[in-house]
Each structure stands twice: as C-alpha cells, then as structure tokens.
Design a protein around this motif. Structure first.
Motif, PDB file in Angstrom:
ATOM      1  N   TYR A  96       0.838  -1.211   0.000  1.00 18.08           N
ATOM      2  CA  TYR A  96       0.000   0.000   0.000  1.00 18.08           C
ATOM      3  C   TYR A  96       0.870   1.258   0.000  1.00 18.08           C
ATOM      4  O   TYR A  96       0.398   2.343  -0.317  1.00 18.08           O
ATOM      5  CB  TYR A  96      -0.968   0.008   1.195  1.00 18.08           C
ATOM      6  CG  TYR A  96      -0.309  -0.451   2.466  1.00 18.08           C
ATOM      7  CD1 TYR A  96      -0.391  -1.779   2.873  1.00 18.08           C
ATOM      8  CD2 TYR A  96       0.439   0.423   3.231  1.00 18.08           C
ATOM      9  CE1 TYR A  96       0.239  -2.230   4.009  1.00 18.08           C
ATOM     10  CE2 TYR A  96       1.085  -0.020   4.376  1.00 18.08           C
ATOM     11  CZ  TYR A  96       0.972  -1.338   4.760  1.00 18.08           C
ATOM     12  OH  TYR A  96       1.613  -1.769   5.889  1.00 18.08           O
ATOM     13  N   ALA A  97       2.165   1.116   0.382  1.00 17.16           N
ATOM     14  CA  ALA A  97       3.055   2.286   0.382  1.00 17.16           C
ATOM     15  C   ALA A  97       3.940   2.308  -0.855  1.00 17.16           C
ATOM     16  O   ALA A  97       4.404   3.359  -1.274  1.00 17.16           O
ATOM     17  CB  ALA A  97       3.931   2.270   1.638  1.00 17.16           C
ATOM     18  N   GLU A 132      -9.029  -6.264  -5.212  1.00 14.52           N
ATOM     19  CA  GLU A 132      -8.823  -4.837  -5.476  1.00 14.52           C
ATOM     20  C   GLU A 132      -8.860  -4.159  -4.112  1.00 14.52           C
ATOM     21  O   GLU A 132      -9.888  -4.168  -3.444  1.00 14.52           O
ATOM     22  CB  GLU A 132      -9.932  -4.336  -6.412  1.00 14.52           C
ATOM     23  CG  GLU A 132      -9.642  -2.960  -6.939  1.00 14.52           C
ATOM     24  CD  GLU A 132     -10.400  -2.634  -8.232  1.00 14.52           C
ATOM     25  OE1 GLU A 132     -10.981  -3.545  -8.842  1.00 14.52           O
ATOM     26  OE2 GLU A 132     -10.416  -1.449  -8.601  1.00 14.52           O
ATOM     27  N   ILE A 133      -7.730  -3.609  -3.699  1.00 14.98           N
ATOM     28  CA  ILE A 133      -7.593  -3.162  -2.304  1.00 14.98           C
ATOM     29  C   ILE A 133      -7.255  -1.683  -2.227  1.00 14.98           C
ATOM     30  O   ILE A 133      -6.362  -1.200  -2.937  1.00 14.98           O
ATOM     31  CB  ILE A 133      -6.480  -3.983  -1.598  1.00 14.98           C
ATOM     32  CG1 ILE A 133      -6.892  -5.460  -1.544  1.00 14.98           C
ATOM     33  CG2 ILE A 133      -6.208  -3.462  -0.179  1.00 14.98           C
ATOM     34  CD1 ILE A 133      -5.812  -6.402  -1.069  1.00 14.98           C
ATOM     35  N   GLY A 134      -7.971  -0.955  -1.360  1.00 11.15           N
ATOM     36  CA  GLY A 134      -7.557   0.412  -1.056  1.00 11.15           C
ATOM     37  C   GLY A 134      -8.480   1.491  -1.567  1.00 11.15           C
ATOM     38  O   GLY A 134      -8.173   2.670  -1.422  1.00 11.15           O
ATOM     39  N   GLN A 135      -9.593   1.137  -2.173  1.00 14.56           N
ATOM     40  CA  GLN A 135     -10.526   2.181  -2.593  1.00 14.56           C
ATOM     41  C   GLN A 135     -11.954   1.753  -2.251  1.00 14.56           C
ATOM     42  O   GLN A 135     -12.394   0.678  -2.673  1.00 14.56           O
ATOM     43  CB  GLN A 135     -10.402   2.422  -4.096  1.00 14.56           C
ATOM     44  CG  GLN A 135     -11.073   3.709  -4.485  1.00 14.56           C
ATOM     45  CD  GLN A 135     -10.670   4.137  -5.887  1.00 14.56           C
ATOM     46  OE1 GLN A 135      -9.921   3.474  -6.580  1.00 14.56           O
ATOM     47  NE2 GLN A 135     -11.189   5.262  -6.317  1.00 14.56           N
ATOM     48  N   ASP A 136     -12.621   2.598  -1.473  1.00 17.28           N
ATOM     49  CA  ASP A 136     -13.953   2.236  -0.999  1.00 17.28           C
ATOM     50  C   ASP A 136     -14.998   2.872  -1.894  1.00 17.28           C
ATOM     51  O   ASP A 136     -15.303   4.051  -1.756  1.00 17.28           O
ATOM     52  CB  ASP A 136     -14.110   2.743   0.450  1.00 17.28           C
ATOM     53  CG  ASP A 136     -15.252   2.035   1.141  1.00 17.28           C
ATOM     54  OD1 ASP A 136     -15.911   1.205   0.488  1.00 17.28           O
ATOM     55  OD2 ASP A 136     -15.465   2.309   2.336  1.00 17.28           O
ATOM     56  N   GLY A 290     -14.184  -5.557   4.743  1.00 15.19           N
ATOM     57  CA  GLY A 290     -13.856  -4.330   5.458  1.00 15.19           C
ATOM     58  C   GLY A 290     -12.605  -4.450   6.294  1.00 15.19           C
ATOM     59  O   GLY A 290     -11.583  -3.841   6.011  1.00 15.19           O
ATOM     60  N   GLY A 291     -12.636  -5.303   7.320  1.00 17.32           N
ATOM     61  CA  GLY A 291     -11.583  -5.264   8.342  1.00 17.32           C
ATOM     62  C   GLY A 291     -10.381  -6.151   8.097  1.00 17.32           C
ATOM     63  O   GLY A 291      -9.470  -6.208   8.932  1.00 17.32           O
ATOM     64  N   LEU A 292     -10.321  -6.852   6.961  1.00 14.05           N
ATOM     65  CA  LEU A 292      -9.302  -7.890   6.794  1.00 14.05           C
ATOM     66  C   LEU A 292      -7.859  -7.364   6.789  1.00 14.05           C
ATOM     67  O   LEU A 292      -6.978  -7.940   7.416  1.00 14.05           O
ATOM     68  CB  LEU A 292      -9.595  -8.678   5.500  1.00 14.05           C
ATOM     69  CG  LEU A 292      -8.676  -9.846   5.178  1.00 14.05           C
ATOM     70  CD1 LEU A 292      -8.670 -10.875   6.301  1.00 14.05           C
ATOM     71  CD2 LEU A 292      -9.098 -10.518   3.867  1.00 14.05           C
ATOM     72  N   VAL A 293      -7.628  -6.272   6.075  1.00 10.50           N
ATOM     73  CA  VAL A 293      -6.260  -5.751   5.972  1.00 10.50           C
ATOM     74  C   VAL A 293      -5.772  -5.363   7.374  1.00 10.50           C
ATOM     75  O   VAL A 293      -4.647  -5.674   7.790  1.00 10.50           O
ATOM     76  CB  VAL A 293      -6.185  -4.550   4.993  1.00 10.50           C
ATOM     77  CG1 VAL A 293      -4.748  -4.073   4.827  1.00 10.50           C
ATOM     78  CG2 VAL A 293      -6.787  -4.912   3.629  1.00 10.50           C
ATOM     79  N   ASP A 300      -6.119   0.524   7.737  1.00  7.84           N
ATOM     80  CA  ASP A 300      -7.554   0.259   7.612  1.00  7.84           C
ATOM     81  C   ASP A 300      -7.999   0.439   6.161  1.00  7.84           C
ATOM     82  O   ASP A 300      -8.536   1.490   5.797  1.00  7.84           O
ATOM     83  CB  ASP A 300      -8.300   1.237   8.547  1.00  7.84           C
ATOM     84  CG  ASP A 300      -9.716   0.783   8.771  1.00  7.84           C
ATOM     85  OD1 ASP A 300     -10.075  -0.303   8.271  1.00  7.84           O
ATOM     86  OD2 ASP A 300     -10.473   1.519   9.438  1.00  7.84           O
ATOM     87  N   LEU A 301      -7.735  -0.563   5.336  1.00  4.77           N
ATOM     88  CA  LEU A 301      -8.093  -0.473   3.917  1.00  4.77           C
ATOM     89  C   LEU A 301      -9.165  -1.501   3.594  1.00  4.77           C
ATOM     90  O   LEU A 301      -9.125  -2.618   4.109  1.00  4.77           O
ATOM     91  CB  LEU A 301      -6.872  -0.768   3.040  1.00  4.77           C
ATOM     92  CG  LEU A 301      -5.697   0.196   3.128  1.00  4.77           C
ATOM     93  CD1 LEU A 301      -4.519  -0.338   2.310  1.00  4.77           C
ATOM     94  CD2 LEU A 301      -6.113   1.573   2.620  1.00  4.77           C
ATOM     95  N   VAL A 302     -10.083  -1.141   2.729  1.00  7.99           N
ATOM     96  CA  VAL A 302     -11.100  -2.110   2.326  1.00  7.99           C
ATOM     97  C   VAL A 302     -10.633  -2.817   1.058  1.00  7.99           C
ATOM     98  O   VAL A 302      -9.684  -2.383   0.394  1.00  7.99           O
ATOM     99  CB  VAL A 302     -12.467  -1.438   2.059  1.00  7.99           C
ATOM    100  CG1 VAL A 302     -12.969  -0.720   3.283  1.00  7.99           C
ATOM    101  CG2 VAL A 302     -12.382  -0.499   0.857  1.00  7.99           C
TER     102      VAL A 302
END
Ligand code: AMP
Length: 476
Positions: A96-97, A132-136, A290-293, A300-302
């Motif tokens: 994510y970074a 697909e991670i990081g955008q809600d 929601g809370g997995l990451v 806190d990424l969805v």
C-alpha cells in the motif's frame, strides 16, 4: 501396494491440462484488460493467517484446512483460499506504500480443502481470482463483478446467473446476528451439531449449512435486508444501479451470505448449468471486505475480490462443447524415412522449433503408417517427410494432414516455405496470435436485444491483452 493419488486430489493431463491452461490464460488476459497485475503468493502460510483472516467461524477454518507443524514446530497451513494470503502479502510487503493504489491483483493456482470429494469438489483444486484493495467505492465493487462475468463470457459462456446480496456493514451485521441468535435459539435442538457451534461462534454461518432440515429452518430466519443500515442500503443500490447501467442482469438473493468471515457489504456468486442440467455448483464467489487488511496488521483499507474454481469452469465448458475446437495439436510431425537420415531429421526438427513451430519426430526409424498414426494422435497439422533422396537434393515433402495436399519445399528456405504453407492453411491466425477458430474467441457482434450486450460477450481480447504471445514467434 498400488499407488494412487491422495483421496480427492486428481491428476490433470492431456486435453484436460490443455483446457485448464486455456481457461487460465483467458481469465488472466481478461484481468490484464482491467489493469490487474499478477501476484503469486506461497502455497503455505502460517496458520494464523487463515484462522484470523479467513475467520475462526468459517467451515473452511474449523474443518477443512490441511494444517501441520513444520520441522521448526510452527503450525503452517496449505492455503484453503487466496484472499487471506494475498492480504498478508500486501501487508508484509507494505504494498500500500510502494505500489500504485488501489492495488489491483490477480492470482491463479492451487488451493486445498479437506472436503467430501464429489462432482466439482476436490481437495486440491485451482482458483483464479482478483483482489482490489484500497478504494472504498460501489464502482470498484461493480468493476470486480463485471470482470468476473467478462472473463466467463470471454471463455464462451452464454448464459450466466449472477446472484447478489448485501450483508451490510459491521453495525448491520451486529444487529442481524442478534436477531438470528434469537431465532435459531428456538430451533437449535432440531439442528445438526455443527449448527450448535455456529450459533455460538457466528449465527450467520448457520445460513450456509448444507443439512436439508437445517436449510428448511433457515428459510424462516430473519432477512438481512430488514437490518441494513442506511449507508449499507445506499451503497448496495449504488452498485446495483451501475450494473443496471451496464445492462448486467442479476438476481437478488437474500439467502446469500458467503461462508467466510471477512465479507461485508456486497457479496455475489456466478452460477451456470450445463445444457443437460449438470450443476457444478457456483463457478465464482466473492464480495467486499472491510476489516481484513487491518486484522492482518495493515492499515484500515477495504477490498473486494472474487475467486473462481477452474475445475468447475473447465467441467462446464467440456460438458457444453465449449472446448471442442481447442487446438491442442502440434504444428509439424517430422518423419525420417530410413535409419540413415535419423540424425539429420533430428537436427532439422530442432531447426523447425527455432523457427517457432511446435514439432516432434520419432527417435528411431518407423514405418510410414506408424508415423502417420503418431502424427494424427498428436494432432499435427503438417507432416514434413525426408528420406536420403530429399536430403541429397536439399528438399522435403510437406503434407497438409487435413487436406492431404503435398508439395516439395526447399530446406534452404524452410522458414519462408513453412510460413507460406501455414498462412494458406490457417489464414485467420493473425499477428496477435489469436486463432479465431479457438473456442470462445470467435468475435460475435453483441445482440442489441440482449440485456447483457453491454459486456463484450465472447469478444476476442487478444489485441488488448497480448493473448497467445507464444504463438507469435515464428508464425507470420
Ligand atoms: P469459495 O472461496 O468457497 O467461495 O470458492 C470460490 C470458488 O472456488 C467456488 O465458487 C468454486 O468454483 C471453487 N471451489 C471452492 N471449493 C472447491 C472445491 N473443493 N473443489 C473445486 N472447486 C472449488
């Protein structure tokens, strides 16, 4: 002792291996069309990745994992599903970074579950999927659903059924779990032992119970739609409205809750039956989480994702003849006539391969009839025949094994001669390596009457997604 494969694990070879590889290649290319990139996580993870990630109350974690202690006495598990491992990889590598967000990842490989083997259900099976991670956003959820459907259309499926539901946010599910607890507490004496445990751990899991009597009881249970928070309801209708805009048909299924603990908000499954009614179960299942990451130590990424069972997809395609034209043959069978040319033919076969044509040759002198039979069994398109006479003259006989046409070609211009013959016999195989006679690749104009015409059904995506690159080498 007769050695057999471990119960529930099957050997994949011959046409099945070719068919499964074809299925995987189309799904991977579809994912790349949607700008996903591949991730290859290890097959083995520390057990907590699944117990915390996939969830203690899921049947998978409670009953189906292949878990053992390694030589360092650490508990490890063969992945029963990919999502928890992919999220672990995202967190361990701080993707994510370091990577472009949102992360759009696809995977393909084996998963292991100790389940009762039956049609379409194995203990080692292969999954293709995306995360697909990081955008809600409801749009991200919709894109994930559409991509799953698109991959199946690309494979040639015509009739798919998309079942969709929402299990809401944490607030929704907390209220819903309480309502289920009260309802099932009144029936639990009639229910299976597993459901007793499910009631304690997470009463939502009772809704996945496969026992018929329990399913009947579950039919009367409260429905999640009556407990949805305003935000969850709004989000769900946003996703549905995007699907409507794209002309994607769906069936609202309020019994669909999916068996894994990490899901929240939208969940979905894609089903298809073979023409003769054979049901291989859901081809694909997925949803938002929601809370997995965070649960696995990240921010806190969805995320949203789906997993597709390759054996099931292959089984249905095979049953419905969608793989009937899959080309699993080789280009050339090179035939030495007599012992004396064996070495030269062996060298020539290697030359043919360097030109990009798949080829085989017998390593000992055989009768012509036997060689033609071998060529047929390997699905060879052409035979290249050479005896001493031909070698001395620097020529070979090239025979089209379908039309039986035969001509003499010069070995000096081998590449050009082969290109010419293949171009003439297979004019549709153009530069992108897309054989249009391959299953599911024939482009068909979308039917304007068709509610799902918005998706590129059965479209060939080669030009966009670099399909079949390996075919490009020598052919044209
Ligand atoms: P799940 O993670 O249980 O939602 O599974 C996703 C997809 O993987 C399912 O829709 C099936 O297509 C496939 N699948 C799950 N379990 C098995 C199994 N034991 N054998 C074959 N395919 C499976």
């Amino acid at each position: 002792m007769d050695y057999v494969s471990v119960k529930g694990m099957h050997d994949i070879y011959g046409n099945e291996a070719a068919g499964m590889a074809y299925v995987a290649s189309i799904l991977k290319a579809t994912a790349e069309l949607y700008a996903y990139r591949e991730i290859v996580p290890p097959v083995l993870e520390y057990t907590e990745v699944f117990s915390r990630g996939t969830g203690e109350s899921s049947d998978i974690v409670r009953k189906e994992m292949y878990t053992f202690n390694d030589k360092g006495d650490r508990s490890v598990t063969l992945r029963p599903e990919f999502t928890a491992g992919v999220v672990r990889a995202v967190v361990s590598n701080k993707m994510y970074a370091t990577e472009e967000m949102p992360l759009k990842l696809y995977y393909c490989g084996p998963a292991f579950r100790y389940e009762r083997p039956q049609l379409g259900r194995y203990r080692q099976f292969n999954q293709f999927g995306v995360e697909e991670i990081g955008q809600d956003s409801a749009r991200v959820d919709a894109e994930c659903i559409i991509m799953a459907m698109q991959g199946l259309y690309m494979l040639g499926f015509k009739k798919l059924s998309l079942k969709i539901n929402t299990i809401g946010d944490e607030e929704t599910r907390a209220k819903y779990r309480e309502a289920l607890k009260t309802y099932f507490a009144g029936h639990i004496d009639e229910m299976c032992d597993d459901c007793h445990e499910r009631l304690k751990l997470n009463p939502m899991r009772i809704l996945d119970c496969k026992v018929e009597r329990d399913q009947k009881i579950a039919e009367g249970a409260p429905k999640i739609k009556d407990y949805l928070s305003e935000a969850s309801e709004k989000r769900f209708y946003e996703t549905l409205s995007i699907l409507n805009d794209l002309g994607v048909e769906y069936e609202l299924d309020d019994s669909l809750v999916r068996g894994l603990d990490y899901y929240s908000e939208v969940v979905f499954e894609v089903h298809a039956l073979a023409k003769d009614g054979t049901d291989y179960g859901a081809l694909c299942g997925g949803g938002h989480y929601g809370g997995l990451v965070k649960e696995l130590g990240g921010p806190d990424l969805v995320g949203v994702g789906f997993a597709m069972g390759l054996e099931r997809v292959y089984g249905l395609m095979e049953k419905d003849g969608l793989l009937a034209n899959l080309d699993t043959g080789i280009d050339l069978y090179v035939m030495p006539v007599g012992e004396n040319v064996l070495n030269d033919v062996f060298t020539l076969t290697e030359e043919v391969r360097q030109l990009g044509y798949s080829a085989d040759t017998p390593l000992a002198a055989l009768k012509m009839g036997t060689m033609f039979k071998k060529a047929e069994r390997r699905g060879a398109k052409f035979a290249l025949i050479l005896g001493e006479d031909e070698l001395n003259k620097g020529v070979a006989q090239l025979k089209n094994l379908k039309t039986k046409e035969q001509s003499e070609i010069s070995l000096k211009d081998l590449g050009e001669e082969l290109d010419k013959a293949f171009d003439k016999a297979y004019p549709n195989e153009d530069d992108d390596g897309c054989g249009t006679e391959e299953p599911g690749k024939a482009t068909e104009a979308p039917d304007p009457e068709d509610p799902e015409a918005g998706l590129m059904k059965e479209g060939c995506a080669c030009s966009d997604a670099d399909f079949g690159k390996e075919e490009e080498k020598g052919k044209k």
